[in-house]
Scaffold this active site. Structure first.
Site: not given
Ligand code: GRF
Length: 224
Positions: A94, A96, A112
């Protein structure tokens, strides 16, 4: 050891980074503990990981709220009720608003899957491959209102292979994420780093590691 920092983890889906954080928190000397897990989606598989680990897990479904701000108020209330000190976004999908971001300023982390500031937003790996980068990676940063921006706590780099697809690159980056997030959260929770404006300052001197070269350095040999 001083008290562990109380962490609230925000998720929307799979929850593999949440699982990595849960594992890390099992160590006696880890400086943080997860006190609540909140998903904005009722069907997020990560909620089950949290419950299996005996953690308080709940859903605050954003579709049940008339506005982003109303949703964020509910989120903020739940985190405050659990006496959360650090919010860790782990696949929380989401956007924010400034309301929530400023309330948790310098106390909210996000992970990220790129070496920020490159490739903010979605379809990260596809865009990294299209750009032809030789090295990609992942970043843990403090959250600011602009998506995938904010003071960088830590980064990990991985090579991009010639036959990579977005999925194979994502898998390699994800493996690094699972090591990076616990590491970065520990840095923040232990007070080893602090935010100074737009940058994170490391308070202790650290020995540098060697550079990552990709393709690797090798002895030049004459071409036939
Ligand atoms: C990860 O690649 C993270 O960097 C991104 O979303 C993904 C989430 O994966 N923001 P998970 O739900 O932790 O398996």
């Amino acid at each position: 050891m001083s008290a562990r920092k109380r962490v609230g983890v925000l998720i929307s889906g799979r929850g593999s980074n949440l699982s990595a954080l849960i594992e890390a928190c099992k160590a006696n000397n880890y400086p943080a503990e997860i006190v609540c897990v909140i998903s904005n989606r009722p069907d997020a598989p990560g909620l089950e990981h949290a419950r299996a680990a005996g953690l308080g897990a709940s859903c605050i479904d954003h579709t049940a709220y008339p506005s982003r701000e109303a949703f964020e108020e509910a989120l903020d209330k739940a985190l405050s009720a659990a006496n959360v000190e650090i919010v860790a976004n782990a696949g929380f999908m989401r956007i924010l608003t400034d309301f929530f971001v400023s309330r948790w300023r310098d106390r909210q982390l996000n992970i990220h899957p790129s070496l920020l500031p490159a490739f903010r937003g979605l379809d990260t790996h596809e865009r990294a491959l299209n750009a032809g980068v030789a090295i990609s990676g992942t970043t843990v940063h403090f959250v600011r209102t602009e998506m995938d921006s904010g003071p960088i706590v830590a980064q990990a780099a991985v090579p991009v292979l010639a036959d990579d697809t977005p999925d194979t690159l994502a898998a390699r980056v994800l493996e690094a994420e699972h090591q990076l997030y616990p590491h970065a959260l520990a840095l923040v929770a232990s007070g080893a780093v602090h935010v100074d404006g737009d940058r994170v300052v490391r308070d202790r001197a650290t020995d540098p590691v060697p550079a990552l070269f990709w393709p690797p350095l090798e002895n030049p040999s004459p071409q036939n």
